[in-house]
Motif scaffolding. Structure first.
Motif, PDB file in Angstrom:
ATOM      1  N   ASP A  19       0.829  -1.207   0.000  1.00 16.82           N
ATOM      2  CA  ASP A  19       0.000   0.000   0.000  1.00 16.82           C
ATOM      3  C   ASP A  19       0.862   1.256   0.000  1.00 16.82           C
ATOM      4  O   ASP A  19       0.546   2.234  -0.682  1.00 16.82           O
ATOM      5  CB  ASP A  19      -0.932   0.013   1.208  1.00 16.82           C
ATOM      6  N   ALA A  20       1.941   1.242   0.760  1.00 20.23           N
ATOM      7  CA  ALA A  20       2.834   2.405   0.808  1.00 20.23           C
ATOM      8  C   ALA A  20       3.497   2.631  -0.550  1.00 20.23           C
ATOM      9  O   ALA A  20       3.641   3.773  -0.996  1.00 20.23           O
ATOM     10  CB  ALA A  20       3.887   2.211   1.888  1.00 20.23           C
ATOM     11  N   THR A  21       3.879   1.569  -1.206  1.00 17.18           N
ATOM     12  CA  THR A  21       4.489   1.679  -2.533  1.00 17.18           C
ATOM     13  C   THR A  21       3.495   2.254  -3.531  1.00 17.18           C
ATOM     14  O   THR A  21       3.827   3.136  -4.331  1.00 17.18           O
ATOM     15  CB  THR A  21       4.986   0.305  -3.011  1.00 17.18           C
ATOM     16  N   GLN A  22       2.261   1.755  -3.487  1.00 12.92           N
ATOM     17  CA  GLN A  22       1.219   2.247  -4.395  1.00 12.92           C
ATOM     18  C   GLN A  22       0.903   3.711  -4.109  1.00 12.92           C
ATOM     19  O   GLN A  22       0.745   4.519  -5.029  1.00 12.92           O
ATOM     20  CB  GLN A  22      -0.049   1.405  -4.250  1.00 12.92           C
ATOM     21  N   ALA A  23       0.830   4.080  -2.850  1.00  9.96           N
ATOM     22  CA  ALA A  23       0.546   5.469  -2.485  1.00  9.96           C
ATOM     23  C   ALA A  23       1.652   6.400  -2.970  1.00  9.96           C
ATOM     24  O   ALA A  23       1.390   7.498  -3.450  1.00  9.96           O
ATOM     25  CB  ALA A  23       0.374   5.586  -0.975  1.00  9.96           C
ATOM     26  N   SER A  24       2.876   5.948  -2.853  1.00  2.00           N
ATOM     27  CA  SER A  24       4.001   6.747  -3.322  1.00  2.00           C
ATOM     28  C   SER A  24       3.924   6.959  -4.836  1.00  2.00           C
ATOM     29  O   SER A  24       4.140   8.064  -5.332  1.00  2.00           O
ATOM     30  CB  SER A  24       5.311   6.060  -2.941  1.00  2.00           C
ATOM     31  N   ALA A  25       3.594   5.915  -5.549  1.00  2.00           N
ATOM     32  CA  ALA A  25       3.461   6.018  -7.000  1.00  2.00           C
ATOM     33  C   ALA A  25       2.315   6.963  -7.369  1.00  2.00           C
ATOM     34  O   ALA A  25       2.433   7.758  -8.308  1.00  2.00           O
ATOM     35  CB  ALA A  25       3.225   4.647  -7.613  1.00  2.00           C
ATOM     36  N   ASN A  26       1.216   6.892  -6.624  1.00  2.00           N
ATOM     37  CA  ASN A  26       0.081   7.780  -6.893  1.00  2.00           C
ATOM     38  C   ASN A  26       0.434   9.230  -6.607  1.00  2.00           C
ATOM     39  O   ASN A  26       0.009  10.131  -7.329  1.00  2.00           O
ATOM     40  CB  ASN A  26      -1.129   7.371  -6.053  1.00  2.00           C
ATOM     41  N   ARG A  27       1.202   9.467  -5.547  1.00  2.00           N
ATOM     42  CA  ARG A  27       1.603  10.844  -5.239  1.00  2.00           C
ATOM     43  C   ARG A  27       2.466  11.418  -6.349  1.00  2.00           C
ATOM     44  O   ARG A  27       2.310  12.579  -6.726  1.00  2.00           O
ATOM     45  CB  ARG A  27       2.361  10.887  -3.912  1.00  2.00           C
ATOM     46  N   VAL A  28       3.351  10.611  -6.877  1.00  2.00           N
ATOM     47  CA  VAL A  28       4.212  11.083  -7.962  1.00  2.00           C
ATOM     48  C   VAL A  28       3.391  11.338  -9.221  1.00  2.00           C
ATOM     49  O   VAL A  28       3.572  12.348  -9.899  1.00  2.00           O
ATOM     50  CB  VAL A  28       5.332  10.057  -8.241  1.00  2.00           C
ATOM     51  N   ALA A  29       2.461  10.456  -9.513  1.00  2.00           N
ATOM     52  CA  ALA A  29       1.700  10.560 -10.757  1.00  2.00           C
ATOM     53  C   ALA A  29       0.627  11.642 -10.694  1.00  2.00           C
ATOM     54  O   ALA A  29       0.388  12.343 -11.675  1.00  2.00           O
ATOM     55  CB  ALA A  29       1.057   9.214 -11.085  1.00  2.00           C
ATOM     56  N   HIS A  30      -0.033  11.799  -9.558  1.00  2.00           N
ATOM     57  CA  HIS A  30      -1.211  12.656  -9.506  1.00  2.00           C
ATOM     58  C   HIS A  30      -1.107  13.810  -8.531  1.00  2.00           C
ATOM     59  O   HIS A  30      -1.864  14.769  -8.645  1.00  2.00           O
ATOM     60  CB  HIS A  30      -2.444  11.827  -9.104  1.00  2.00           C
ATOM     61  N   GLY A  31      -0.251  13.701  -7.577  1.00  2.00           N
ATOM     62  CA  GLY A  31      -0.282  14.652  -6.480  1.00  2.00           C
ATOM     63  C   GLY A  31       0.564  15.883  -6.691  1.00  2.00           C
ATOM     64  O   GLY A  31       1.461  15.941  -7.523  1.00  2.00           O
ATOM     65  N   ARG A  32       0.208  16.895  -5.929  1.00  2.00           N
ATOM     66  CA  ARG A  32       0.997  18.111  -5.858  1.00  2.00           C
ATOM     67  C   ARG A  32       1.194  18.414  -4.384  1.00  2.00           C
ATOM     68  O   ARG A  32       0.381  18.046  -3.553  1.00  2.00           O
ATOM     69  CB  ARG A  32       0.276  19.276  -6.524  1.00  2.00           C
TER      70      ARG A  32
END
Length: 66
Positions: A19-32
């Protein structure tokens, strides 16, 4: 003899890591970052204030001509 491992805890640990790995990937892809979001909001507020200050009154030109 090997170390005794609680499988429930091991599964939970693996799930947390995934879950932490997926969240990190989502932050890079979508987050600001919060700073980027706040800066964009401040820029929009400045832009809106500038545009509102430069707004022309639609009835002002008719009275001056007559």
């Amino acid at each position: 003899m090997g170390e005794v491992v609680n499988l429930r805890r091991a599964r939970k640990a693996m799930r947390r890591q995934a879950d932490a790995t997926q969240a990190s990937a989502n932050r890079v892809a979508h987050g600001r970052t919060r700073a980027e979001i706040d800066a964009d909001r401040a820029a929009a507020a400045r832009r809106d204030a500038l545009l509102d200050g430069a707004r022309l009154d639609p009835g002002a030109g008719k009275d001056a001509e007559g």
